[in-house]
Motif scaffolding. Structure first.
Motif, PDB file in Angstrom:
ATOM      1  N   SER A  99      -1.100  29.736 -28.030  1.00  0.00           N
ATOM      2  CA  SER A  99       0.006  28.798 -28.225  1.00  0.00           C
ATOM      3  C   SER A  99       1.117  29.450 -29.049  1.00  0.00           C
ATOM      4  O   SER A  99       2.302  29.248 -28.782  1.00  0.00           O
ATOM      5  CB  SER A  99      -0.470  27.531 -28.945  1.00  0.00           C
ATOM      6  OG  SER A  99      -1.433  26.867 -28.160  1.00  0.00           O
ATOM      7  N   GLN A 132       1.302  21.307 -25.438  1.00  0.00           N
ATOM      8  CA  GLN A 132       0.036  20.676 -25.069  1.00  0.00           C
ATOM      9  C   GLN A 132       0.039  19.179 -25.369  1.00  0.00           C
ATOM     10  O   GLN A 132      -0.501  18.392 -24.606  1.00  0.00           O
ATOM     11  CB  GLN A 132      -1.126  21.362 -25.789  1.00  0.00           C
ATOM     12  CG  GLN A 132      -2.474  20.814 -25.322  1.00  0.00           C
ATOM     13  CD  GLN A 132      -3.640  21.454 -26.029  1.00  0.00           C
ATOM     14  OE1 GLN A 132      -3.536  22.576 -26.518  1.00  0.00           O
ATOM     15  NE2 GLN A 132      -4.749  20.758 -26.095  1.00  0.00           N
ATOM     16  N   ASP A 157       1.362  24.869 -21.900  1.00  0.00           N
ATOM     17  CA  ASP A 157       0.259  25.052 -22.843  1.00  0.00           C
ATOM     18  C   ASP A 157      -0.873  24.085 -22.502  1.00  0.00           C
ATOM     19  O   ASP A 157      -0.783  22.898 -22.778  1.00  0.00           O
ATOM     20  CB  ASP A 157       0.734  24.855 -24.284  1.00  0.00           C
ATOM     21  CG  ASP A 157      -0.262  25.437 -25.293  1.00  0.00           C
ATOM     22  OD1 ASP A 157      -1.377  25.834 -24.882  1.00  0.00           O
ATOM     23  OD2 ASP A 157       0.087  25.506 -26.488  1.00  0.00           O
ATOM     24  N   GLU A 158      -1.913  24.597 -21.884  1.00  0.00           N
ATOM     25  CA  GLU A 158      -3.117  23.848 -21.514  1.00  0.00           C
ATOM     26  C   GLU A 158      -2.809  22.564 -20.733  1.00  0.00           C
ATOM     27  O   GLU A 158      -3.159  21.459 -21.174  1.00  0.00           O
ATOM     28  CB  GLU A 158      -3.940  23.538 -22.767  1.00  0.00           C
ATOM     29  CG  GLU A 158      -4.305  24.819 -23.492  1.00  0.00           C
ATOM     30  CD  GLU A 158      -5.567  24.684 -24.333  1.00  0.00           C
ATOM     31  OE1 GLU A 158      -6.380  23.801 -24.025  1.00  0.00           O
ATOM     32  OE2 GLU A 158      -5.737  25.478 -25.258  1.00  0.00           O
TER      33      GLU A 158
HETATM   34 MG    MG Z   1      -3.435  26.595 -28.254  1.00  0.00          MG
END
Ligand code: MG
Ligand code: ATP
Length: 234
Positions: free
Chosen positions: A43, A85, A159-160
């Motif tokens: 991240s 995220q 991010d994810e």
């Molecule tokens: Mg992360």
């Protein structure tokens, strides 16, 4: 020419150095997946590329322009969007209002683009006037993707995108990400569902301890026994 090239990125939080010289390269049209253990700096890398963290050393080049330490606002105007995220939608606004917020820097008529984005997410089209807070986790993730697409980016940093979703929904989100990619948008994503993500990634990078550990095509990383044992749970 690479679309995105991050070379030797050194960054972190305050005095704490997290990335010790990380490099990632994305060609136009590619899907690139970054995997690695918790705390590896995945991240942090996305945030450093996108101008949310100070890059102490190294260089970020986007589409031929050195954007190192540019503000996110300037980077967005060049065609790169970041979907964090968490907290990546406005729950109290409707789907359509979220998309309108995504178009905030556009001064032209974005309505045609909004319909294109709705075509990519048929499940959202029927719910365009529903408040995002009332949607499922997977649908909310799609709103976050759609919002970023309103600016017609060349590159999306994700991010994810599949975090916390049930397996069926993970599959669906990945399908949508492939659709977005086919529409001409390059993708850099950080993923914990690494096996699934690497299957369709042009390149994969393994980060650990703030450093590059491995890189190869997605399928080659999946076949690598050492990667499997160390980073993909056997
Ligand atoms: Mg992360
Ligand atoms: N805002 C912050 N302030 C200080 N340290 C931070 C901050 N965010 C992250 N860190 C630290 O930086 C390191 C890398 O964190 P990062 O979030 O980049 O890891 P990650 O690879 O994304 O992990 P995860 O898989 O858990 O999301 C960790 O040691 C973390 O504790």
């Amino acid at each position: 020419m690479a679309l995105l090239e991050a070379q030797g990125i050194v960054s972190g939080y305050g005095g704490m150095e997290i990335l010790h010289g990380v490099s990632v390269r994305v060609e136009p049209g590619q899907i690139v997946t970054i995997i690695g253990p918790n705390g590896a700096g995945k991240s942090t890398l996305l945030k450093a590329i996108f101008g949310l963290l100070w890059v102490k050393a190294g260089r970020v080049t986007f589409n031929g322009t050195d954007i190192t330490n540019w503000s996110p606002e300037r980077i967005v105007r060049l065609g790169m969007c970041f979907v964090p995220q968490t907290e990546n939608v406005f729950p109290s606004l409707t789907v359509q209002e979220n998309f309108e917020m995504g178009a905030f820097i556009r001064t032209d008529d974005y309505r045609a683009r909004m319909e294109e984005v709705f075509e990519l997410f048929p499940d959202l089209k029927a719910r365009r006037h529903v408040k995002v807070g009332a949607l499922s986790g997977g649908q909310r993730q799609m709103v976050a993707l759609g919002r970023a697409l309103m600016l017609d980016p060349k590159l999306l940093l994700l991010d994810e995108p599949s975090a916390g979703l049930a397996p069926k929904m993970v599959e669906l989100i990945f399908e949508r990400i492939r659709d977005i990619n086919k529409s001409g948008v390059a993708i850099v994503m950080v993923e914990q569902n690494a096996r699934e993500a690497l299957k369709f990634s042009d390149r994969g990078y393994v980060l650990a301890g703030g450093e590059n550990r491995f890189e190869d095509t997605g399928p080659a990383l999946l076949q690598n026994e050492e990667i499997g044992r160390l980073y993909l749970g056997g």
